[in-house]
Design a protein around this motif. Structure first.
Motif, PDB file in Angstrom:
ATOM      1  N   TYR A  84       0.833  -1.195   0.000  1.00  0.00           N
ATOM      2  CA  TYR A  84       0.000   0.000   0.000  1.00  0.00           C
ATOM      3  C   TYR A  84       0.873   1.254   0.000  1.00  0.00           C
ATOM      4  N   PRO A  96      -7.345  19.726   3.676  1.00  0.00           N
ATOM      5  CA  PRO A  96      -7.246  18.460   4.414  1.00  0.00           C
ATOM      6  C   PRO A  96      -8.433  18.274   5.356  1.00  0.00           C
ATOM      7  N   PHE A  97      -8.797  17.020   5.543  1.00  0.00           N
ATOM      8  CA  PHE A  97      -9.893  16.725   6.461  1.00  0.00           C
ATOM      9  C   PHE A  97      -9.464  17.041   7.876  1.00  0.00           C
ATOM     10  N   ILE A 127     -11.838  13.505  13.073  1.00  0.00           N
ATOM     11  CA  ILE A 127     -11.229  12.179  13.207  1.00  0.00           C
ATOM     12  C   ILE A 127     -11.979  11.162  12.370  1.00  0.00           C
ATOM     13  N   ALA A 128     -13.303  11.282  12.347  1.00  0.00           N
ATOM     14  CA  ALA A 128     -14.090  10.316  11.585  1.00  0.00           C
ATOM     15  C   ALA A 128     -13.638  10.263  10.135  1.00  0.00           C
ATOM     16  N   PHE A 129     -13.223  11.407   9.592  1.00  0.00           N
ATOM     17  CA  PHE A 129     -12.772  11.425   8.203  1.00  0.00           C
ATOM     18  C   PHE A 129     -11.330  10.939   8.096  1.00  0.00           C
ATOM     19  N   LYS A 130     -10.481  11.421   8.996  1.00  0.00           N
ATOM     20  CA  LYS A 130      -9.052  11.127   8.865  1.00  0.00           C
ATOM     21  C   LYS A 130      -8.736   9.661   9.140  1.00  0.00           C
ATOM     22  N   MET A 131      -9.590   9.048   9.965  1.00  0.00           N
ATOM     23  CA  MET A 131      -9.340   7.679  10.394  1.00  0.00           C
ATOM     24  C   MET A 131      -9.162   6.725   9.225  1.00  0.00           C
ATOM     25  N   HIS A 132      -9.957   6.916   8.179  1.00  0.00           N
ATOM     26  CA  HIS A 132      -9.906   5.966   7.077  1.00  0.00           C
ATOM     27  C   HIS A 132      -9.172   6.508   5.862  1.00  0.00           C
ATOM     28  N   GLU A 133      -8.430   7.580   6.067  1.00  0.00           N
ATOM     29  CA  GLU A 133      -7.724   8.135   4.924  1.00  0.00           C
ATOM     30  C   GLU A 133      -6.521   7.272   4.568  1.00  0.00           C
ATOM     31  N   PHE A 134      -5.836   6.782   5.591  1.00  0.00           N
ATOM     32  CA  PHE A 134      -4.634   5.988   5.359  1.00  0.00           C
ATOM     33  C   PHE A 134      -4.696   4.700   6.165  1.00  0.00           C
ATOM     34  N   ILE A 135      -3.797   3.782   5.833  1.00  0.00           N
ATOM     35  CA  ILE A 135      -3.475   2.725   6.781  1.00  0.00           C
ATOM     36  C   ILE A 135      -1.994   2.853   7.089  1.00  0.00           C
ATOM     37  N   ARG A 136      -1.560   2.161   8.096  1.00  0.00           N
ATOM     38  CA  ARG A 136      -0.145   2.218   8.447  1.00  0.00           C
ATOM     39  C   ARG A 136       0.360   0.828   8.730  1.00  0.00           C
ATOM     40  N   GLU A 172     -17.037  19.057   9.623  1.00  0.00           N
ATOM     41  CA  GLU A 172     -16.063  18.894   8.541  1.00  0.00           C
ATOM     42  C   GLU A 172     -16.368  19.890   7.421  1.00  0.00           C
ATOM     43  N   LEU A 227     -15.565   9.086   5.118  1.00  0.00           N
ATOM     44  CA  LEU A 227     -14.610   9.434   4.068  1.00  0.00           C
ATOM     45  C   LEU A 227     -14.950   8.752   2.748  1.00  0.00           C
TER      46      LEU A 227
END
Lengths: 303, 191
Positions: A162, B178-179, B182-191, A259, A227
């Motif tokens: 990813y 940028p968002f 948290i609800a939006f940012k949470m699913h923006e990326f994975i790590r 938001e 999102l």
């Protein structure tokens, strides 16, 4: 292949005295983490830590969960505790790195993650996280090196696939990005984030129908993620399906009222539909939520 | 048309700017260098290391970006006290879409410079009346030519070079901030 739902189902079949073991809670947290369901994952990990406070194993995952939830206080506490338990464990350094990353101190975070990989050279997680930090520092070349190092230690570590995808996405090499996202999805097909990232690459390439299909699939996996819904709305607008987009946006406005992007896009949609009064109202709300938008909105209102 | 400017030759010892450093987006190369005084010395942020040219003039640093980038200003770290006749006195800025179509857009003169010397790359004034800032310049390739040194010195010393982008990206239609939640940012990326 990662199938966290199967794992969860199997845990449910265990006798009740076994399901209360800390090991099982950590496993449940891990499974929820793979499904990008961070809220429930954090509860499971909290439970595991309450039962077994000296547990190190899987705590690196817990720190990443807290990073996603942006709980800086809890994350900092976890990092402190892990360090005091065993400062030579990679988990403690990964938690510390996540802590710095959340404070936007990416170079310090990178140092911590590299320390973790020095302590455990087989730690694919450590390499992949180093890659993400290098990417946050806009250092694309070393980010790629880190992700490749992660894949060398564990070719099934999908966050590294990813990560390579995101590097290519930033460089606008869309087909390569798509390829790497698809590789990640092959390994972990039930991760909603991976699927919507592939959708983003497709959307940038102009394949709107395919992107919409990816977003729908991603939304089916995590129906509450605002999102993904927001991204789908943007594609719907481009496909001129205004009624569907409007319905989703109104839901989103209730789901995440603070938001600024939501009223902004809603305003643009209303304008597209010729409902100028409502559009202006939405733009005003967006501008109040985030003053950074005021230049763009001023530009739009002048037209 | 080339715009000629003279800049303030006294600058701070450490580069402080609210503009983002976009140097990482570019591939850096130099016309020539002495062994051990290569292009990395320009980027390490250390005032004690420097790039030294070692070859025929003109000496230049070329920055090639992967995509079209807005460039607001350049910052050069020079030190006349130490470098003497190795210190540049005149720089030429060239820009273009590739190495084959570089245009000279600006010449910058300075007198016995010390510290980080900063100047805008663009030549078109910003709409704002009370700021002397220029509009950012969109380039694929940016070249900084050392046109002349003090006392007609041949080789040159440059202790640091930073390329800075505009504070805010200009308006584009698909722009999005940028968002925040948290609800939006949470699913923006994975790590």
């Amino acid at each position: 292949m990662f199938e966290p739902q199967v794992a969860l189902d199997a845990i449910m079949l265990l006798p009740p005295e076994q399901t209360k073991a800390p090991w099982i809670y950590a496993l449940m947290g891990r499974a929820r983490f793979e499904m990008a369901d961070y809220l429930i994952a954090s509860r499971a990990f909290e439970q595991a830590r309450a039962l077994d406070p000296y547990r190190m194993w899987d705590m690196d995952v817990f720190s990443t969960v807290l990073w996603h939830l942006q709980r800086d206080v809890q994350l900092s506490f976890l990092a402190q505790e892990l360090t005091s338990i065993d400062e030579h464990s990679p988990q403690a350094w990964i938690a510390t790195g996540n802590c710095f990353s959340l404070q936007k101190d990416h170079s310090q975070a990178l140092t911590c993650f590299r320390r973790a990989t020095q302590l455990d050279p087989r730690s694919a997680v450590g390499y992949a996280l180093s890659g993400h930090e290098a990417l946050a520092l806009d250092d694309h070349d070393s980010a790629m090196q880190f992700f490749r190092a992660a894949l060398r230690t564990d070719s099934r570590h999908y966050p590294a696939w990813y990560g390579l995808g995101t590097v290519y996405l930033k460089q606008n090499k869309l087909r390569k990005a798509e390829y790497h996202f698809r590789k990640a999805i092959e390994i972990s097909p039930s991760n909603a984030v991976l699927i919507h990232c592939e959708g983003t690459a497709l959307e940038k390439r102009g394949e709107l129908e395919q992107a919409l299909e990816r977003y729908n699939r991603s939304l089916a996996l995590s129906p509450l993620s605002p999102l993904v819904k927001f991204k789908r709305v943007k594609v719907l607008i481009q496909l001129k399906q205004y009624e569907n987009a409007l319905k989703d946006l109104l839901e989103l406005r209730d789901l995440a009222p603070e938001e600024a992007n939501v009223p902004f896009v809603l305003g643009k949609l209303y304008r597209e539909m010729g409902r100028n009064v409502e559009a202006t109202r939405c733009f005003t709300i967006a501008r109040d939520l985030d003053p950074k938008l005021s230049a763009i909105i001023g530009h739009l209102l002048d037209e | 048309m080339v715009t000629a400017t003279t800049v303030n030759s006294q600058g701070p010892q450490t580069l402080k700017s609210n503009l983002p450093d976009i140097g990482n987006f570019a591939t850096w190369s130099v016309s020539s260098c002495k062994y051990g005084f290569n292009v990395s010395c320009l980027r390490d942020g250390d005032p004690n290391t420097y790039w030294q040219s070692d070859g025929p003039q003109p000496h230049y640093v070329t920055l090639q970006f992967q995509k079209k980038m807005p460039v607001q200003r350049l910052a050069v770290l020079l030190n006349f006290d130490i470098d003497d006749s190795y210190t540049p006195t005149k720089l030429l800025i060239r820009a273009g879409t590739g190495l084959h179509d570089l245009q000279e857009i600006k010449s910058v003169s300075m007198e016995q410079p010390r510290g980080w010397i900063q100047f805008d790359v663009g030549t078109e004034p910003d709409g704002d009346e009370d700021s002397s800032q220029m509009k950012p310049l969109f380039v694929y390739v940016l070249q900084v030519v050392i046109a002349a040194n003090h006392q007609n010195g041949k080789d040159t010393h440059v202790r640091g070079l930073a390329v800075l982008g505009p504070k805010e990206l200009p308006y584009t239609d698909e722009s999005q901030i940028p968002f925040k939640t948290i609800a939006f940012k949470m699913h923006e990326f994975i790590r």
